[in-house]
Design a protein around this motif. Structure first.
Motif, mmCIF file in Angstrom:
data_model
loop_
_atom_site.group_PDB
_atom_site.id
_atom_site.type_symbol
_atom_site.label_atom_id
_atom_site.label_comp_id
_atom_site.label_asym_id
_atom_site.label_seq_id
_atom_site.Cartn_x
_atom_site.Cartn_y
_atom_site.Cartn_z
ATOM 1 N N SER A 82 -23.562 77.539 78.411
ATOM 2 C CA SER A 82 -22.232 77.202 77.904
ATOM 3 C C SER A 82 -21.658 76.040 78.684
ATOM 4 O O SER A 82 -21.870 75.913 79.896
ATOM 5 N N ARG A 83 -20.925 75.168 77.973
ATOM 6 C CA ARG A 83 -20.247 74.049 78.633
ATOM 7 C C ARG A 83 -18.738 74.190 78.495
ATOM 8 O O ARG A 83 -17.998 73.238 78.687
ATOM 9 N N ASP A 84 -18.282 75.384 78.159
ATOM 10 C CA ASP A 84 -16.844 75.609 78.051
ATOM 11 C C ASP A 84 -16.185 75.320 79.400
ATOM 12 O O ASP A 84 -16.615 75.865 80.434
ATOM 13 N N PRO A 85 -15.152 74.476 79.444
ATOM 14 C CA PRO A 85 -14.537 74.081 80.720
ATOM 15 C C PRO A 85 -14.075 75.256 81.581
ATOM 16 O O PRO A 85 -14.285 75.257 82.787
ATOM 17 N N GLN A 86 -13.465 76.269 80.944
ATOM 18 C CA GLN A 86 -12.983 77.407 81.726
ATOM 19 C C GLN A 86 -14.145 78.211 82.300
ATOM 20 O O GLN A 86 -14.088 78.680 83.444
ATOM 21 N N HIS A 87 -15.208 78.338 81.484
ATOM 22 C CA HIS A 87 -16.381 79.073 81.973
ATOM 23 C C HIS A 87 -17.026 78.337 83.146
ATOM 24 O O HIS A 87 -17.412 78.953 84.160
ATOM 25 N N VAL A 88 -17.141 77.023 83.047
ATOM 26 C CA VAL A 88 -17.716 76.222 84.126
ATOM 27 C C VAL A 88 -16.849 76.330 85.381
ATOM 28 O O VAL A 88 -17.348 76.466 86.495
ATOM 29 N N HIS A 89 -15.539 76.288 85.173
ATOM 30 C CA HIS A 89 -14.599 76.410 86.296
ATOM 31 C C HIS A 89 -14.781 77.748 87.015
ATOM 32 O O HIS A 89 -14.885 77.805 88.250
ATOM 33 N N ASN A 100 -8.390 66.692 98.269
ATOM 34 C CA ASN A 100 -9.756 67.170 98.095
ATOM 35 C C ASN A 100 -10.219 67.218 96.644
ATOM 36 O O ASN A 100 -11.272 67.762 96.357
ATOM 37 N N ASN A 101 -9.431 66.674 95.713
ATOM 38 C CA ASN A 101 -9.792 66.853 94.310
ATOM 39 C C ASN A 101 -11.045 66.096 93.894
ATOM 40 O O ASN A 101 -11.580 66.331 92.823
ATOM 41 N N VAL A 102 -11.518 65.167 94.712
ATOM 42 C CA VAL A 102 -12.744 64.437 94.382
ATOM 43 C C VAL A 102 -13.915 65.397 94.274
ATOM 44 O O VAL A 102 -14.733 65.308 93.368
ATOM 45 N N LEU A 103 -13.978 66.348 95.201
ATOM 46 C CA LEU A 103 -15.076 67.314 95.187
ATOM 47 C C LEU A 103 -15.013 68.200 93.954
ATOM 48 O O LEU A 103 -15.962 68.283 93.178
ATOM 49 N N GLY A 104 -13.883 68.866 93.760
ATOM 50 C CA GLY A 104 -13.768 69.815 92.655
ATOM 51 C C GLY A 104 -13.863 69.162 91.292
ATOM 52 O O GLY A 104 -14.649 69.594 90.431
ATOM 53 N N LYS A 105 -13.100 68.101 91.085
ATOM 54 C CA LYS A 105 -13.101 67.453 89.771
ATOM 55 C C LYS A 105 -14.444 66.797 89.478
ATOM 56 O O LYS A 105 -14.906 66.775 88.336
ATOM 57 N N GLY A 106 -15.079 66.272 90.524
ATOM 58 C CA GLY A 106 -16.384 65.643 90.320
ATOM 59 C C GLY A 106 -17.415 66.641 89.854
ATOM 60 O O GLY A 106 -18.183 66.387 88.919
ATOM 61 N N LEU A 107 -17.418 67.809 90.482
ATOM 62 C CA LEU A 107 -18.384 68.841 90.089
ATOM 63 C C LEU A 107 -18.100 69.365 88.689
ATOM 64 O O LEU A 107 -19.016 69.573 87.888
ATOM 65 N N LEU A 108 -16.832 69.595 88.403
ATOM 66 C CA LEU A 108 -16.479 70.113 87.073
ATOM 67 C C LEU A 108 -16.863 69.131 85.980
ATOM 68 O O LEU A 108 -17.347 69.519 84.911
ATOM 69 N N ALA A 109 -16.657 67.855 86.240
ATOM 70 C CA ALA A 109 -17.004 66.841 85.243
ATOM 71 C C ALA A 109 -18.513 66.807 84.993
ATOM 72 O O ALA A 109 -18.970 66.718 83.841
ATOM 73 N N LEU A 110 -19.271 66.916 86.063
ATOM 74 C CA LEU A 110 -20.723 66.869 85.921
ATOM 75 C C LEU A 110 -21.250 68.101 85.191
ATOM 76 O O LEU A 110 -22.126 68.004 84.323
ATOM 77 N N LEU A 111 -20.707 69.269 85.540
ATOM 78 C CA LEU A 111 -21.204 70.512 84.940
ATOM 79 C C LEU A 111 -20.742 70.702 83.498
ATOM 80 O O LEU A 111 -21.284 71.554 82.787
#
Length: 395
Positions: A160-167, A106-117
């Motif tokens: 903010s675009r901090d990866p952890q914050h977006v996650h 299922n990582n397509v969904l999660g990683k795709g959204l994280l990359a976009l955000l």
């Protein structure tokens, strides 16, 4: 003199014959009348037996409700103790053990959204991509719009675009959609005077019989006494397949030895056996049926009504194939209307990247996903946990 002697011998013989005949009729008169019960039903035998003057070649008949014809039912485990050949894995920790499979599929969904955000600039084109990603993941139109609106607002405020914050932000919003507040308990409690009864339903090919076998292993691991009812009387070898699953963990199966027998009568007799043997759970397997076949759906309703002549149906689990996506929603709606579905078992979740189907189904029916299938192994059926599921999507 000899004539007198001969006459005495004849008289003695006649008296002897009369005496033997009288004794024969006296003994015969003490036998039970033909066709009467010889005693109460044995708790280990779900079928009452009849006494006849001569051995019968017919298998025993079972008691059945008036709207279901009598059938011959065989409980091959009656009167004997099944010795388990396999020990199921503990239930706790299964999802964690299988998390790598869920993450991989299922990582397509999660990683795709994280990359976009996480992009430096999120314009309307990016939001369109986010929306498309969610729809392709079978999240459904309404949940997708809700999630996009919530993310838009939070991104605008946070800036903010901090990866952890977006996650963390995405995790919180997804978790709201999956809804951790829903009651996902699937370990039933026995009633004071009868077992807990579970019906398992679904269309052809979703893996109902296999799911029941795996679920029986879950219950055995939780130290529950279980009886299986093979009410799928139309698919060849379905009853044998179910019995094989049960045998491996020492769970008996009540089934018919007649192809195409009335499934309602099999279900009724399985529940009767469960009451007699004071088990915790009776699980009823049903034949797969297309949701647009009115006659078959009516028959499913009949099975439930017949069971309720003996006990309550406490749980109706609908088995859905996660790979069917939105088509599964149509199936779920019709089944729920006929038999009041109380929980979803989502199989083959390891074979799809469309994890959003969990949200869509729950929204459609208002009932929780309780179990998920993540592989072909006998213990690859895991309790659904909302937080663990979302974490696996975003891992």
């Amino acid at each position: 003199m000899s004539e007198q002697f001969n006459l005495i011998i004849v008289l003695v013989a006649v008296v002897a014959v009369i005496g033997i005949g009288a004794a024969f009729f006296l003994v015969r008169g003490r036998k039970a009348p033909k066709g009467t019960y010889t005693g109460p039903r044995d708790a280990n035998d779900p079928s009452p037996t009849l006494t006849t003057d001569a051995p019968s070649t017919e298998p025993p008949k079972v008691s059945a409700p008036t709207d279901a014809p009598d059938i011959d039912v065989v409980d091959e485990t009656a009167g004997q103790v099944l010795v388990p050949t396999d020990v199921p894995d503990p239930v706790q920790g299964r999802l964690a053990r299988l998390r790598s499979r869920l993450t991989k599929s299922n990582n397509v969904l999660g990683k795709g959204l994280l990359a976009l955000l996480s992009q430096d600039k999120i314009d309307e084109d990016v939001w369109d991509e986010i929306e498309e990603t969610l729809l392709l993941a079978d999240l459904g139109t309404e949940p997708t719009l809700e999630l996009v609106d919530a993310l838009r607002e939070r991104v605008k405020i946070a800036g903010s675009r901090d990866p952890q914050h977006v996650h963390d932000m995405l995790r919180e919003e997804l978790l709201k959609l999956v809804d951790p507040s829903m009651d996902r308990n699937f370990i039933p409690v026995r009633h004071a005077d009868r077992p807990n009864v579970i019906m398992v339903v679904g269309v052809n090919g979703v893996g109902k019989t296999t799911t029941i076998g795996k679920l029986a292993r879950v219950f055995v691991a939780e130290e529950k006494d279980v009886i299986l009812g093979a009410a799928d009387t139309f698919r060849a070898a379905a009853a044998e397949q179910l019995a094989t699953w049960g045998d491996r963990v020492g769970v008996p199966t009540v089934k018919s030895d007649i192809d195409g027998a009335d499934p309602a009568s099999v279900a009724f007799e399985a529940v009767s056996a469960g009451i007699d043997q004071e088990v915790d759970i009776v699980m009823i397997d049903t034949a797969g049926r297309l949701q647009n076949k009115v006659g078959l759906m009516d028959e499913l309703g009949k099975i439930k009504r017949v069971i309720e002549k003996k006990a309550t149906v406490d749980e109706v689990l609908l088995v859905l194939d996660a790979t069917t996506g939105q088509n599964g929603l149509n199936q779920a709606k019709v089944f729920s209307e006929v038999v009041n579905v109380t929980g979803i078992v989502l199989t083959k979740l390891d074979g799809t990247a469309k994890g959003g189907i969990v949200v869509a189904i729950q929204r459609q029916l208002g009932v929780p996903v309780k179990l998920i299938g993540l592989g072909e192994g006998p213990d690859d059926l895991a309790p659904f946990d909302a937080a663990a599921f979302v974490d696996a999507l975003l891992d």
